[in-house]
Design a protein around this motif. Structure first.
Motif, short mmCIF file in Angstrom:
data_model
loop_
_atom_site.label_atom_id
_atom_site.label_comp_id
_atom_site.label_asym_id
_atom_site.label_seq_id
_atom_site.Cartn_x
_atom_site.Cartn_y
_atom_site.Cartn_z
N ARG B 347 0.85 -1.19 0.00
CA ARG B 347 0.00 0.00 0.00
C ARG B 347 0.88 1.23 0.00
NH1 ARG B 347 -3.40 -0.30 4.82
NH2 ARG B 347 -4.01 -2.36 4.17
N PRO B 348 0.56 2.23 -0.80
CA PRO B 348 1.43 3.41 -0.81
C PRO B 348 1.41 4.12 0.53
CG PRO B 348 -0.61 3.84 -2.01
CD PRO B 348 -0.62 2.37 -1.68
N THR B 349 2.56 4.63 0.92
CA THR B 349 2.64 5.28 2.23
C THR B 349 1.73 6.51 2.22
OG1 THR B 349 4.49 6.60 1.49
CG2 THR B 349 5.02 4.54 2.60
N PRO B 350 0.99 6.69 3.25
CA PRO B 350 0.08 7.83 3.27
C PRO B 350 0.83 9.14 3.39
CG PRO B 350 0.02 6.72 5.37
CD PRO B 350 0.93 5.92 4.48
N VAL B 351 0.42 10.05 2.57
CA VAL B 351 1.06 11.37 2.63
C VAL B 351 0.47 12.12 3.81
CG1 VAL B 351 1.37 13.52 1.39
CG2 VAL B 351 1.33 11.36 0.14
N ILE B 352 1.34 12.55 4.67
CA ILE B 352 0.86 13.23 5.87
C ILE B 352 0.66 14.70 5.54
CG2 ILE B 352 1.36 13.74 8.27
CD1 ILE B 352 0.97 10.82 7.80
N THR B 353 -0.57 15.05 5.40
CA THR B 353 -0.87 16.46 5.19
C THR B 353 -1.53 17.00 6.46
OG1 THR B 353 -3.04 15.90 4.31
CG2 THR B 353 -1.23 16.10 2.74
N GLU B 354 -1.78 18.27 6.41
CA GLU B 354 -2.41 18.88 7.58
C GLU B 354 -3.79 18.30 7.81
OE1 GLU B 354 -0.59 23.36 7.53
OE2 GLU B 354 -2.54 23.02 8.47
N GLU B 355 -4.45 18.02 6.72
CA GLU B 355 -5.82 17.49 6.86
C GLU B 355 -5.80 16.13 7.52
OE1 GLU B 355 -6.63 19.67 2.69
OE2 GLU B 355 -6.30 17.52 2.80
N VAL B 356 -4.80 15.35 7.10
CA VAL B 356 -4.71 14.00 7.69
C VAL B 356 -4.46 14.10 9.18
CG1 VAL B 356 -3.34 11.89 7.73
CG2 VAL B 356 -3.94 12.94 5.55
N THR B 357 -3.50 14.96 9.53
CA THR B 357 -3.20 15.11 10.95
C THR B 357 -4.41 15.62 11.70
OG1 THR B 357 -1.23 16.09 9.97
CG2 THR B 357 -1.21 15.79 12.34
N ALA B 358 -5.08 16.60 11.10
CA ALA B 358 -6.25 17.17 11.77
C ALA B 358 -7.32 16.11 11.97
CB ALA B 358 -6.79 18.33 10.93
N SER B 359 -7.51 15.29 10.96
CA SER B 359 -8.55 14.26 11.08
C SER B 359 -8.23 13.27 12.17
CB SER B 359 -8.72 13.56 9.74
OG SER B 359 -7.61 12.75 9.47
N ILE B 360 -6.93 12.90 12.24
CA ILE B 360 -6.52 11.93 13.27
C ILE B 360 -6.73 12.52 14.65
CG2 ILE B 360 -4.53 10.76 14.26
CD1 ILE B 360 -3.50 10.46 11.37
N GLU B 361 -6.31 13.78 14.79
CA GLU B 361 -6.45 14.41 16.11
C GLU B 361 -7.91 14.53 16.51
OE1 GLU B 361 -4.31 18.04 15.93
OE2 GLU B 361 -2.36 17.07 15.99
N GLU B 362 -8.71 14.86 15.52
CA GLU B 362 -10.15 14.99 15.80
C GLU B 362 -10.72 13.67 16.30
OE1 GLU B 362 -12.31 16.88 12.53
OE2 GLU B 362 -13.96 15.57 13.10
N MET B 363 -10.30 12.61 15.65
CA MET B 363 -10.77 11.28 16.04
C MET B 363 -10.35 10.97 17.47
SD MET B 363 -10.34 7.80 13.88
CE MET B 363 -8.62 7.57 14.18
N ILE B 364 -9.11 11.32 17.78
CA ILE B 364 -8.59 11.03 19.11
C ILE B 364 -9.39 11.81 20.15
CG2 ILE B 364 -6.59 11.35 20.63
CD1 ILE B 364 -4.84 10.86 18.13
#
Lengths: 227, 546
Positions: B347-364
């Motif tokens: 699987r291609p490594t996920p590109v860590i963008t601000e949106e990705v980080t924001a989504s993860i933090e939101e989930m947490i």
């Protein structure tokens, strides 16, 4: 000897029976004789038999302490004369005229010998009471050649902290163990001696105590299940 | 030719006279006449269908079916072009007005040019209207020129019309606007046309030499002509030839514009240019070479493509098409240029963008707020069987001697009931004993009912035990509350009120009662005192007396 006598009697009885059947009309044979076992002093050999057990110096004082505990059962229950030869540092045993069985002498000798090896009187008394108890002795070097520190460590492993390991093995296998420097003596029945010996050998060869415990547990549970 | 014409006409007339019922029966004479008539028609129409492979209708020894097929071969394209021309006329009725009676042959050249110009425009129009009917373009043009539906008269009329219009245009050199007005449409603009033509003129002069070499073009090229703005190839020779041809034939025909089959035709575009600019200059400078028609050009293109493709097929394929290719078989670094397609098993490594980080933090954060932690929970192990009793290893020095141990073992073997308590059982016993003691004490505290002393099973030798053990029925604990009678518990009558409950009046009454009692007692005491004193006095007085 008694057993052999019995067998002979039996065969004779059977033959006499046959003879009886055949010659039923002719004669009436006398009844089968019953012989009692020979007393030691009636035996063809020497009337009185001796045993001499030497006392090692480290058991001299304990012997003095528990002498009466040794003397009483030997003299009164086994009907064997026992005395201590102080000059020769030996315990001497002699049959009496009313010694019931010749094996008593041997038992008493074994009993005294067990005490000399280092066993307690209460443990050694079991030899007098039970037939099938034996003492097995072996040395650490018989199992594995160890020198110096390794030997000391092996002895330490065998005993455990405060004698814990030794007691565990004793309790689990229903034996008594005496560890005298590099010599090991085990007192118990044949199967139990084997269990104890195996556990001690594992310890000598380096297994940790925990492993030996688990093995002991397995073996003893199996033994207990058998009954 | 005149004889055949006459014969043909005669045959036609005769056919007309035959009454239809007699046609049903097979009649050799009628068939003969019919054949000759059709032959005549065929030959008359032949000039208008340049593409037809037959020069004349072959009737001798041919089946009706075959004759019909020959006629069909010729007429089908004719019909389609005529139809188209008609449609065009329907759309632009004013064009019909432009068809005039031809005046004279001498002006054929100019007329021709006019016609060609017209035709070009109309043909351009046609072409714009038409689909890809390249095969019929020449015919179309012819038809546009002719404008008839396979009848000589109509053709002649159209020609005359065209020529008439040409005359008019001749008079007015720059009446292209009028023409344009008639021909022009949303597609065709004469001004744009002239511009383009001027541009192409320059190109033409460059390519003139090139085109001279290609004079002998194929028939198809000759057919593809006017309307193709790209090609400006003309030959002066052709011009002259055309002039001759025009002079030879009375009517304007295909050959006038496109020449014979072996000659190049002139461009109608050129005629346009002539109209716009100096006609004479055009004539002299430009060669009316047979330029390639649209179809020819396209064919050329296709041919070149074919040649290329064939060459490619013959050659060994490129390395990308060769199947399994190792690095040695392909040129260096060629894999970079090609976009290779292969499966990625990772699987291609996920590109860590601000949106990705924001989504993860939101989930947490959401999970923390909800308290929804997906902790892994151990799956409960199913109890397969009862847990085996694990023998406890006792690591203390055993209190019993070896003899006792073996004795116990022997007893166990012989008499299973007298099994000694295991270590666990001892603990249990100890626990139960303690509990019983505690229960007794608690019962004594809480109940006044008699509960007998608990039986504590204890195997031990007690020497001073009495022979009998009588149970005491007396309760262990007793309280006075049960013993007292009610009146003993409470001594009083009436409604007893608390201190706080008393009203003012009742308090006063109480106080008054108390005072009364106190007073009464005080009076009694005084009286007692008085009596005692009296007695004492009496006694003393008696003594004194006595």
């Amino acid at each position: 000897m008694n057993g052999m006598k019995c067998i002979i009697c039996c065969t004779m009885a059977s033959s006499s029976m046959e003879v009886d059947n055949v010659l039923s009309e002719q004669k009436v044979l006398p009844p089968k004789p019953k012989f009692e076992p020979l007393k030691p002093h009636e035996m063809p050999g020497a009337a009185v038999q001796f045993r001499k057990v030497s006392v090692p110096p480290h058991r001299y004082t304990p012997l003095k302490k528990v002498w009466m505990d040794i003397y009483t059962p030997v003299f009164e229950q086994m009907k064997i004369d026992i005395r201590m030869n102080l000059k020769g540092r030996k315990v001497e045993l002699k049959t009496r005229h009313d010694t019931p069985d010749i094996s008593n002498l041997q038992k008493c000798a074994d009993f005294v010998h067990a005490f000399m090896l280092g066993f307690d009187v209460i443990d050694a008394i079991a030899i007098l009471r039970l037939d099938e108890l034996y003492v097995e002795s072996f040395e650490i070097k018989d199992v594995k050649t160890l020198r110096g520190d390794h030997l000391s460590r092996a002895i330490g492993r065998l005993s455990g902290k405060g004698g814990k390991t030794k007691f565990t093995i004793e309790n689990a296998s229903k034996t008594r163990i005496v560890i005298a420097d590099t010599k090991i003596h085990i007192l118990g029945s044949f199967a139990n001696i084997k269990i104890a010996r195996d556990s001690l050998c594992y310890l000598i060869m380096g297994s940790p105590a925990g492993k030996v415990y688990s093995k002991l547990r397995a073996v003893t549970s199996r033994m207990a299940e058998r009954f | 030719m005149a004889n055949t014409n006459d014969a043909g006409v005669e045959a036609l007339r005769r056919l007309q006279q035959i009454d239809p019922p007699s046609l049903l029966a097979p009649n050799p004479s009628v068939s003969e006449t019919a054949r000759s008539a059709s032959q005549y028609l065929f030959t008359t129409l032949r000039p208008f269908s340049p593409k037809s492979p037959l020069d004349e209708l072959l009737v001798d020894g041919y089946d009706a079916e075959q004759i019909w097929h020959q006629i069909d071969l010729q007429s089908q394209p004719l019909l389609s072009t005529l139809r188209r021309r008609l449609n065009q006329f329907v759309k632009n009725p004013e064009e019909i007005a432009q068809f005039k009676v031809p005046l004279d042959v001498g002006k054929k050249l100019e007329k021709k040019k006019r016609v060609e110009l017209e035709e070009e425009e109309s043909d351009d129009f046609d072409e714009e209207l038409d689909d890809d009917d390249d095969d019929f373009e020449g015919v179309e043009k012819k038809k546009a020129k002719g404008g008839s539906e396979g009848e000589d008269d109509f053709e002649e009329e159209d020609d005359e019309d065209e020529e008439g219009s040409e005359d008019e245009d001749d008079e007015e050199d720059e009446k292209e606007k009028v023409k344009g007005g008639g021909i022009e449409d949303k597609f065709l603009k004469i001004d744009e046309l002239t511009e383009y033509l001027e541009k192409e003129e320059d190109n033409y002069e460059k390519g003139e030499e090139r085109d001279e070499a290609d004079e002998d073009s194929e028939e198809d090229d000759e057919l593809e002509k006017a309307g193709e703005f790209e090609m400006d190839d003309e030959d002066d020779d052709d011009d002259d030839e055309e002039d001759e041809e025009a002079e030879d034939m009375g009517n304007v025909r295909y050959e006038d514009f496109f020449g014979g089959k072996n000659e190049k035709g002139s461009k109608r575009k050129d005629q346009l240019l002539e109209v716009s600019g100096d006609e004479d200059d055009m004539e002299s400078t430009k060669q009316k070479k047979r330029t390639a028609s649209t179809y020819e050009k396209q064919r050329e293109k296709i041919q070149s493509k074919i040649v290329l493709m064939e060459k490619a097929n013959i050659e060994p394929k490129t390395w990308t098409m060769q199947g399994e290719v190792t690095a040695s078989k392909r040129p260096i670094n060629s894999a970079f240029e090609v976009d290779l397609d292969f499966e990625h098993n990772v699987r291609p490594t996920p590109v860590i963008t601000e949106e990705v980080t924001a989504s993860i933090e939101e989930m947490i954060q959401k999970k923390i707020v909800e308290g929804l932690f997906n902790d892994v929970q151990r799956a409960p192990k199913l109890p397969s069987k009862a847990p085996r009793e694990v023998k406890q290893l006792d690591d203390n020095k055993s209190g019993q001697g070896l003899a006792d141990l073996y004795e116990q073992e022997y007893v166990q073997k012989t008499d299973p009931t007298s099994a000694p308590l295991s270590f666990k059982d001892e603990l249990k016993n100890e626990a139960s004993t303690l509990f019983k003691k505690i229960c007794l004490k608690l019962d004594a505290l809480s109940h006044f009912n008699f509960a007998p002393k608990p039986v504590i099973e204890d195997m031990s030798f007690q020497t001073n035990v009495p022979a009998l053990a009588m149970e005491e029925i007396a309760p262990v604990a007793v309280s006075d509350a049960a013993m007292l009678a009610p009146e003993e518990v409470f001594d009083g009558k009436g409604d007893v009120k608390e201190e706080a409950e008393l009203t003012q009046a009742e308090r006063k009454r109480r106080r008054a009662n108390k005072k009364r009692k106190f007073k009464a007692e005080a009076v009694n005491k005084l009286e007692k005192k008085a009596r005692l004193e009296k007695k004492a006095d009496n006694a003393i007085s008696c003594q004194v007396d006595g």
